[in-house]
Design a protein around this motif. Structure first.
Motif, PDB file in Angstrom:
ATOM      1  N   ARG A   1      15.123  16.669  10.519  1.00 10.68           N
ATOM      2  CA  ARG A   1      13.982  16.319  11.025  1.00 10.68           C
ATOM      3  C   ARG A   1      14.723  16.020  12.471  1.00 10.68           C
ATOM      4  NH1 ARG A   1      10.089  13.687   7.755  1.00 10.68           N
ATOM      5  NH2 ARG A   1       9.949  13.773   5.436  1.00 10.68           N
TER       6      ARG A   1
ATOM      7  N   LYS B   1       9.579  15.414  12.570  1.00  8.99           N
ATOM      8  CA  LYS B   1       9.033  16.927  12.457  1.00  8.99           C
ATOM      9  C   LYS B   1      10.421  17.743  11.936  1.00  8.99           C
ATOM     10  CE  LYS B   1       5.546  15.985  15.730  1.00  8.99           C
ATOM     11  NZ  LYS B   1       4.879  16.383  17.000  1.00  8.99           N
TER      12      LYS B   1
ATOM     13  N   GLU C   1       5.629  15.260   9.805  1.00  8.28           N
ATOM     14  CA  GLU C   1       4.552  14.825  10.606  1.00  8.28           C
ATOM     15  C   GLU C   1       3.894  16.001  11.485  1.00  8.28           C
ATOM     16  OE1 GLU C   1       6.065  11.839  13.336  1.00  8.28           O
ATOM     17  OE2 GLU C   1       7.056  10.724  11.865  1.00  8.28           O
ATOM     18  N   HIS C   2       4.186  17.034  11.018  1.00  7.21           N
ATOM     19  CA  HIS C   2       3.272  18.251  11.460  1.00  7.21           C
ATOM     20  C   HIS C   2       3.162  19.195  10.459  1.00  7.21           C
ATOM     21  CE1 HIS C   2       7.157  20.200  11.938  1.00  7.21           C
ATOM     22  NE2 HIS C   2       6.580  21.402  12.406  1.00  7.21           N
TER      23      HIS C   2
END
Length: 325
Positions: free
Chosen positions: A11, A15, A104-105
């Motif tokens: 991460r 992301k 988060e994406h």
């Protein structure tokens, strides 16, 4: 000495990102990240890729850099421990399904050049270990990203010895020979994302052996390492292609006149220009020599291509050793 390589998904600012680290010793003890403490003999090298930004394209080059450095150290009685990190650009490698719904994406998100710059800085802050020195290598648009984050990296307390742009695309990309040739196509595919999806939807359904066969038709140079083919196969996905197009179009719009921020820390900056570069004509090199001088700007003497990693990684590895004190 054998060079070990570790590849993992991590991460970065929430992301998921594919990265790799190489070295003769990549044990947890060597890789751990003291917040403030520095390791006396750990030399960290960060490779920021071009576009496409798959870390796998730099595995052979990185291995050759490390082997050359360690061979030189053996002759000079040095005891450095080298770590070669490469971080992929967001969505230039397709996330595995179990990660696609976790971060988060998403794979279908298109990531801008500015977001990629922020991503590289976050990687340095969150994951790059401290050492007695840090060398940053940027290739192509990776040179632009390198120079954008350099002041903040130094501010964070990293001992940056040199930041080296290899075939750097930092000015006038749209007016380069390749920029003029591709700008219309890239703009059309980027603006009409539905068209890109309509043209390329089927590639996701190809089995890997077919992708490898198709990639192999275009990578037939006898010096092409197998890692290059494997990395190229990972590009054969709709969403990866959409991101390559999106970032390429962004580069042509953003990288115009020289952004003076890029040379804010010019004392540690070095450039290596090719003589036959369709993205970064040699005239750019001559202009930079006038600005920084011959000691900080090198013009290639080995007829290397812009995409040197495909078949000239060993040559360039020998060429960049001079930057390491």
């Amino acid at each position: 000495m054998k060079i070990l390589r570790k590849v993992e998904w991590i991460r970065v600012a929430g992301k998921w990102t594919k990265m790799s680290v190489m070295g003769a010793d990549i044990s947890d003890e060597i890789l751990e990240i003291p917040k403030k403490k520095e390791n006396e003999n750990r030399v960290v090298i960060l490779m920021i890729p071009g576009n496409p930004g798959n870390e796998g394209f730099y595995s052979h080059f990185g291995r050759e850099v490390l082997q050359n450095l360690m061979a030189r150290d053996g002759e000079t009685q040095r005891n450095n421990r080298y770590l070669f990190y490469t971080v992929s650009s967001l969505n230039h490698v397709r996330m595995p399904d179990h990660l696609n719904s976790d971060g988060e994406h998403r794979n279908h998100d298109r990531i801008s050049l500015e977001e990629q710059v922020s991503h590289k800085l976050s990687f340095v802050k969150e994951h790059l270990p401290r050492g007695k020195s840090l060398y940053i290598l940027g290739h192509s648009i990776g040179s632009y990203m390198m120079l954008r984050i350099l002041p903040e990296v130094i501010k964070e307390g990293f001992h940056v010895e040199k930041a080296v742009g290899l075939f750097p695309t930092i000015v006038h990309m749209a007016t380069s020979p390749n920029g003029r040739r591709l700008q219309g196509t890239l703009a059309t595919l980027n603006h009409h994302d539905w068209l890109t999806k309509s043209i390329c939807w089927w590639v996701d359904y190809l089995p890997n052996f077919i992708k490898k066969f198709l990639v192999g038709l275009n990578l037939r140079h006898p010096n092409t390492p197998p890692e290059i083919v494997d990395a190229a196969v990972e590009l054969v996905h709709l969403d990866v292609f959409r991101n390559i197009v999106h970032m390429s179009n962004d580069e042509l719009d953003v990288v115009v006149d020289l952004d003076e921020r890029l040379l804010e820390k010019k004392d540690v900056v070095h450039f290596y220009y090719g003589l036959k570069d369709g993205w970064c004509p040699v005239e750019h090199g001559h202009s930079m020599i006038e600005r920084l001088g011959n000691e900080q700007v090198t013009l290639d003497e080995h007829d290397c291509e812009h995409a040197f990693v495909i078949s000239e990684g060993d040559i360039m590895a020998r060429n960049v050793i001079k930057y390491f004190d």
